[in-house]
Design a protein around this motif. Structure first.
Motif, PDB file in Angstrom:
ATOM      1  N   GLN A  87       0.861  -1.178   0.000  1.00  0.00           N
ATOM      2  CA  GLN A  87       0.000   0.000   0.000  1.00  0.00           C
ATOM      3  C   GLN A  87       0.898   1.228   0.000  1.00  0.00           C
ATOM      4  O   GLN A  87       1.801   1.339   0.837  1.00  0.00           O
ATOM      5  N   LEU A  88       0.635   2.141  -0.932  1.00  0.00           N
ATOM      6  CA  LEU A  88       1.516   3.296  -1.094  1.00  0.00           C
ATOM      7  C   LEU A  88       0.708   4.578  -1.230  1.00  0.00           C
ATOM      8  O   LEU A  88      -0.317   4.607  -1.931  1.00  0.00           O
ATOM      9  N   ILE A  89       1.148   5.629  -0.556  1.00  0.00           N
ATOM     10  CA  ILE A  89       0.613   6.980  -0.717  1.00  0.00           C
ATOM     11  C   ILE A  89       1.792   7.890  -1.021  1.00  0.00           C
ATOM     12  O   ILE A  89       2.791   7.888  -0.288  1.00  0.00           O
ATOM     13  N   CYS A  90       1.681   8.683  -2.088  1.00  0.00           N
ATOM     14  CA  CYS A  90       2.768   9.590  -2.439  1.00  0.00           C
ATOM     15  C   CYS A  90       2.227  10.752  -3.258  1.00  0.00           C
ATOM     16  O   CYS A  90       1.095  10.698  -3.752  1.00  0.00           O
ATOM     17  N   ILE A  92      -7.144   2.104   2.339  1.00  0.00           N
ATOM     18  CA  ILE A  92      -6.083   3.077   2.629  1.00  0.00           C
ATOM     19  C   ILE A  92      -6.746   4.315   3.221  1.00  0.00           C
ATOM     20  O   ILE A  92      -7.670   4.876   2.635  1.00  0.00           O
ATOM     21  N   VAL A  93      -6.272   4.717   4.391  1.00  0.00           N
ATOM     22  CA  VAL A  93      -6.800   5.904   5.063  1.00  0.00           C
ATOM     23  C   VAL A  93      -5.925   7.106   4.730  1.00  0.00           C
ATOM     24  O   VAL A  93      -4.695   7.026   4.833  1.00  0.00           O
ATOM     25  N   TYR A  94      -6.568   8.194   4.331  1.00  0.00           N
ATOM     26  CA  TYR A  94      -5.829   9.427   4.063  1.00  0.00           C
ATOM     27  C   TYR A  94      -6.765  10.607   4.207  1.00  0.00           C
ATOM     28  O   TYR A  94      -7.947  10.508   3.905  1.00  0.00           O
ATOM     29  N   ARG A  95      -6.266  11.694   4.734  1.00  0.00           N
ATOM     30  CA  ARG A  95      -7.027  12.931   4.887  1.00  0.00           C
ATOM     31  C   ARG A  95      -8.362  12.713   5.606  1.00  0.00           C
ATOM     32  O   ARG A  95      -9.375  13.309   5.262  1.00  0.00           O
TER      33      ARG A  95
END
Length: 284
Positions: free
Chosen positions: A9-12, A274-277
């Protein structure tokens, strides 16, 4: 027998060529990709990815993969999480008196539908001990009140640590976890008996009936310090009619609660969330 896989899992930050670069990294190390899902949040300029490939034959040894994934994320100025499909996490289920969500989860674990281990069930009432005994699961009852809540949470945190618990699931636990608890153990999933953000808090079915709604639901979400406001994983709904009384809404609602919680837990265990913001991307 299923083949063990690696899940990245990737966030960029978003930029051209990311999908190609990620797939190329897997391919360059001899990986056979099973699933690849990507999403760009244009407003935030964020790229999210979930890539799953077969572990067998991959050029980087298993023990070296976490460091290799971190190096990849650093190169992309992002954050990465790496998981293995054959590493079933230890999960503690929290309950009170209602059994419908608990028995559903234990049955799904017993049947192999949910890839996790359940070393113990923690409850604040003794009512469900026999049920857990029937599934061969340790049951720990810790009565809770406003006065002893800090001590109760300290005991629970000790149990989670002693049993190497990675995730807690509130299966109708009906207790609010403190910010201090969540700071020490943040990985918690809850089932709320309404279609959030409608009818937060207590007695949502009564309030939904009072408003004459035509649709009720249940929401499975990650727990945050603000009540019933964590990132949503899964929601289910069922129609209601003018002949339905509050008891009918509760009966129908239990079905939606079981389904939403089981689906959310499976998505989490399959690393499809995926958790973001403060929100989620769900690669279902």
């Amino acid at each position: 027998m299923s083949v063990a896989t690696v899940i990245l899992q990737l966030i960029c930050p978003d930029r051209p060529g990311l999908v190609s670069e990620l797939a190329g990294w897997v391919a360059a190390n001899g990986g056979n990709i099973r699933h690849a899902d990507h999403h760009t949040d244009a407003g935030a300029g964020v790229f999210l990815s979930r890539i799953e490939w077969e572990l067998e034959g991959f050029g980087i040894p298993r023990q070296a993969l976490p460091a290799a994934a971190q190096a990849l994320a650093d190169r992309l100025s992002g954050q990465a999480k790496l998981h293995f499909s054959d590493a079933w996490p230890k999960v503690a289920i929290f309950a009170s008196k209602q059994s419908h969500c608990l028995v559903d989860l234990l049955w799904r674990v017993q049947s192999g539908e949910l890839p996790m281990q359940v070393p113990l069930v923690i409850a604040n009432h003794p009512d469900l001990e026999a049920l857990c005994s029937g599934f061969g699961v340790r049951f720990v009852c810790i009565p809770s009140s406003r006065e002893n809540k800090p001590e109760v949470e300290r005991r629970i945190l000790g149990l989670l640590e002693d049993n190497q618990i990675e995730l807690a699931v509130l299966a109708k636990y009906m207790q609010v976890l403190s910010g201090e608890f969540l700071a020490r153990f943040p990985d918690v999933i809850n089932i709320h008996h309404s279609f959030l953000p409608a009818f937060k808090g207590a007695q949502p079915y009564q309030r939904a009936w009072d408003r004459g709604v035509k649709l009720i639901g249940a929401t499975a979400h990650y727990v945050t310090e603000e009540l019933d406001d964590g990132p949503i994983i899964e929601q289910t709904t069922v129609p209601v009619g003018h002949r339905d009384e509050v008891a009918d809404l509760i009966r129908k609602g239990r079905d939606t609660e079981r389904m939403a919680l089981a689906r959310a837990l499976r998505l989490h265990l399959r690393r499809q969330v995926i958790v973001y913001r403060g929100r989620t991307a769900v690669f279902a």
